[in-house]
Design a protein around this motif. Structure first.
Motif, PDB file in Angstrom:
ATOM      1  N   LEU A  71      27.384 -50.969  75.907  1.00 27.12           N
ATOM      2  CA  LEU A  71      26.739 -50.760  77.203  1.00 27.12           C
ATOM      3  C   LEU A  71      27.318 -49.546  77.913  1.00 27.12           C
ATOM      4  N   ASN A  72      28.603 -49.276  77.662  1.00 29.61           N
ATOM      5  CA  ASN A  72      29.251 -48.128  78.297  1.00 29.61           C
ATOM      6  C   ASN A  72      28.665 -46.802  77.830  1.00 29.61           C
ATOM      7  N   SER A  73      27.954 -46.813  76.709  1.00 29.59           N
ATOM      8  CA  SER A  73      27.371 -45.570  76.197  1.00 29.59           C
ATOM      9  C   SER A  73      26.017 -45.265  76.831  1.00 29.59           C
ATOM     10  N   LEU A  74      25.441 -46.199  77.577  1.00 23.46           N
ATOM     11  CA  LEU A  74      24.133 -45.981  78.189  1.00 23.46           C
ATOM     12  C   LEU A  74      24.277 -45.262  79.523  1.00 23.46           C
ATOM     13  N   ARG A  75      23.349 -44.348  79.788  1.00 23.52           N
ATOM     14  CA  ARG A  75      23.353 -43.588  81.037  1.00 23.52           C
ATOM     15  C   ARG A  75      21.943 -43.575  81.612  1.00 23.52           C
ATOM     16  N   ILE A  76      21.845 -43.190  82.876  1.00 19.69           N
ATOM     17  CA  ILE A  76      20.557 -43.059  83.541  1.00 19.69           C
ATOM     18  C   ILE A  76      20.348 -41.585  83.856  1.00 19.69           C
ATOM     19  N   THR A  77      19.145 -41.097  83.554  1.00 17.16           N
ATOM     20  CA  THR A  77      18.840 -39.700  83.867  1.00 17.16           C
ATOM     21  C   THR A  77      18.923 -39.495  85.372  1.00 17.16           C
ATOM     22  N   GLU A  78      19.249 -38.285  85.769  1.00 23.40           N
ATOM     23  CA  GLU A  78      19.568 -38.046  87.169  1.00 23.40           C
ATOM     24  C   GLU A  78      18.453 -37.450  88.007  1.00 23.40           C
ATOM     25  N   MET A  79      17.408 -36.925  87.418  1.00 22.19           N
ATOM     26  CA  MET A  79      16.376 -36.264  88.198  1.00 22.19           C
ATOM     27  C   MET A  79      15.018 -36.905  87.982  1.00 22.19           C
ATOM     28  N   PRO A  80      14.483 -37.619  88.976  1.00 24.51           N
ATOM     29  CA  PRO A  80      13.121 -38.139  88.826  1.00 24.51           C
ATOM     30  C   PRO A  80      12.115 -36.990  88.891  1.00 24.51           C
ATOM     31  N   GLY A  81      10.966 -37.202  88.270  1.00 24.83           N
ATOM     32  CA  GLY A  81       9.942 -36.166  88.278  1.00 24.83           C
ATOM     33  C   GLY A  81       9.284 -36.050  89.651  1.00 24.83           C
ATOM     34  N   GLY A  82       8.885 -34.853  90.006  1.00 23.68           N
ATOM     35  CA  GLY A  82       8.198 -34.615  91.272  1.00 23.68           C
ATOM     36  C   GLY A  82       6.743 -34.283  91.033  1.00 23.68           C
ATOM     37  N   GLY A  83       6.045 -33.946  92.081  1.00 21.74           N
ATOM     38  CA  GLY A  83       4.645 -33.544  91.963  1.00 21.74           C
ATOM     39  C   GLY A  83       3.767 -34.660  91.452  1.00 21.74           C
ATOM     40  N   LEU A 102       5.193 -53.397  85.553  1.00 23.73           N
ATOM     41  CA  LEU A 102       6.207 -53.934  86.470  1.00 23.73           C
ATOM     42  C   LEU A 102       5.565 -54.414  87.768  1.00 23.73           C
ATOM     43  N   GLY A 103       4.409 -53.874  88.097  1.00 28.04           N
ATOM     44  CA  GLY A 103       3.708 -54.264  89.311  1.00 28.04           C
ATOM     45  C   GLY A 103       2.937 -53.087  89.885  1.00 28.04           C
ATOM     46  N   ARG A 104       2.113 -53.400  90.888  1.00 33.66           N
ATOM     47  CA  ARG A 104       1.305 -52.385  91.551  1.00 33.66           C
ATOM     48  C   ARG A 104       1.487 -52.497  93.058  1.00 33.66           C
ATOM     49  N   ILE A 105       1.425 -51.359  93.714  1.00 34.91           N
ATOM     50  CA  ILE A 105       1.511 -51.320  95.175  1.00 34.91           C
ATOM     51  C   ILE A 105       0.335 -50.490  95.684  1.00 34.91           C
ATOM     52  N   PHE A 106      -0.392 -51.055  96.637  1.00 30.77           N
ATOM     53  CA  PHE A 106      -1.534 -50.343  97.216  1.00 30.77           C
ATOM     54  C   PHE A 106      -1.042 -49.263  98.170  1.00 30.77           C
ATOM     55  N   TRP A 107      -1.659 -48.082  98.077  1.00 30.38           N
ATOM     56  CA  TRP A 107      -1.312 -46.986  98.981  1.00 30.38           C
ATOM     57  C   TRP A 107      -2.290 -46.927 100.145  1.00 30.38           C
ATOM     58  N   ASP A 108      -3.488 -46.451  99.888  1.00 26.94           N
ATOM     59  CA  ASP A 108      -4.476 -46.241 100.939  1.00 26.94           C
ATOM     60  C   ASP A 108      -5.728 -45.707 100.260  1.00 26.94           C
ATOM     61  N   LYS A 109      -6.801 -45.540 101.028  1.00 23.43           N
ATOM     62  CA  LYS A 109      -8.006 -44.924 100.489  1.00 23.43           C
ATOM     63  C   LYS A 109      -7.831 -43.408 100.397  1.00 23.43           C
ATOM     64  N   ASN A 110      -6.927 -42.865 101.177  1.00 24.69           N
ATOM     65  CA  ASN A 110      -6.648 -41.433 101.159  1.00 24.69           C
ATOM     66  C   ASN A 110      -5.700 -41.094 100.004  1.00 24.69           C
ATOM     67  N   THR A 111      -5.783 -39.890  99.521  1.00 22.74           N
ATOM     68  CA  THR A 111      -4.929 -39.422  98.427  1.00 22.74           C
ATOM     69  C   THR A 111      -3.462 -39.415  98.880  1.00 22.74           C
ATOM     70  N   PRO A 112      -2.557 -40.016  98.083  1.00 24.60           N
ATOM     71  CA  PRO A 112      -1.140 -40.003  98.460  1.00 24.60           C
ATOM     72  C   PRO A 112      -0.539 -38.607  98.299  1.00 24.60           C
ATOM     73  N   PRO A 113       0.534 -38.327  99.035  1.00 27.24           N
ATOM     74  CA  PRO A 113       1.203 -37.025  98.864  1.00 27.24           C
ATOM     75  C   PRO A 113       1.867 -36.940  97.481  1.00 27.24           C
ATOM     76  N   LYS A 114       2.266 -35.766  97.121  1.00 19.56           N
ATOM     77  CA  LYS A 114       2.968 -35.574  95.838  1.00 19.56           C
ATOM     78  C   LYS A 114       4.342 -36.245  95.904  1.00 19.56           C
ATOM     79  N   TRP A 115       4.850 -36.601  94.726  1.00 14.15           N
ATOM     80  CA  TRP A 115       6.180 -37.221  94.656  1.00 14.15           C
ATOM     81  C   TRP A 115       7.232 -36.245  95.155  1.00 14.15           C
ATOM     82  N   LYS A 116       8.267 -36.812  95.724  1.00 10.47           N
ATOM     83  CA  LYS A 116       9.433 -36.085  96.241  1.00 10.47           C
ATOM     84  C   LYS A 116       9.106 -35.202  97.450  1.00 10.47           C
ATOM     85  N   SER A 117       7.947 -35.458  98.092  1.00  7.92           N
ATOM     86  CA  SER A 117       7.621 -34.647  99.266  1.00  7.92           C
ATOM     87  C   SER A 117       8.022 -35.356 100.545  1.00  7.92           C
TER      88      SER A 117
END
Length: 193
Positions: free
Chosen positions: A116-128, A178-193
């Motif tokens: 388990l000590n050899s496992l890591r998590i990537t550090e940068m989530p994708g944007g846009g 894993l699940g779904r979450i409702f946003w809105d009828k309008n287009t959501p902003p880009k990730w990391k904004s």
């Protein structure tokens, strides 16, 4: 067996073997079954019993899962940014994070204790428009499990965030929801904004 005879035999065995058998080993050969039974309840035996117990893998797994969940939450909110994060924060914590924890537990079972000590998590989530939240990788940089979120727009239903993961078992082809979450009828902003 009298003590003087046992000691004499230990000395003789030590002399004849020229130190290849230590006195402690020779004494172990000369004890009777009754004497071994008496020693089995001594502190010396319980010490060896402790040595034989494996490393507490469950504690290591719990420690890993706790760390991974902290990182998962941090990476997720970094991806959501300041526009999406506050809107979906509560539902994400109640609905999605527990399912991420179950997926991480499933992965952790495949890696015993020290691995388990050899496992890591990537550090940068994708944007846009990118789906990537974070990946769990091994010490060779090979992806083990990938956590993603996709924007869905079913007809006349508005926008939904579809949280899912992929595993290396099927070359990351299957979407495990894993699940779904409702946003809105309008287009959501880009990730990391």
């Amino acid at each position: 067996m009298p003590a003087w005879l046992r000691k004499s035999l230990v000395v003789m065995i030590s002399i004849f073997t020229f130190g290849m058998v230590s006195p402690a080993q020779a004494n172990g050969f000369l004890t009777t079954t009754g004497e071994r039974a008496e020693k089995s309840s001594s502190a010396e035996t319980s010490y060896f019993d402790k040595l034989d117990t494996p490393v507490d893998e469950e504690a290591e797994r719990d420690k890993f899962i706790g760390w991974a969940m902290k990182e998962a939450e941090q990476q997720s909110f970094q991806k959501f940014g300041t526009k999406i994060g506050p809107v979906i924060e509560d539902e994400f914590r109640q609905t999605i994070l527990p399912n991420i924890e179950k997926a991480i537990e499933t992965v952790s079972i495949q890696y015993p204790g020290e691995k388990l000590n050899s496992l890591r998590i990537t550090e940068m989530p994708g944007g846009g428009e990118s789906e990537k939240i974070f990946h769990i990788i091994d010490d060779n940089g090979k992806d083990i499990i990938r956590f993603h979120v996709r924007r869905d727009q079913p007809p006349k239903e508005g926008f939904w965030f579809n949280f899912h993961y992929h595993t290396y078992h099927d070359s990351f082809q299957t979407h495990y929801e894993l699940g779904r979450i409702f946003w809105d009828k309008n287009t959501p902003p880009k990730w990391k904004s």
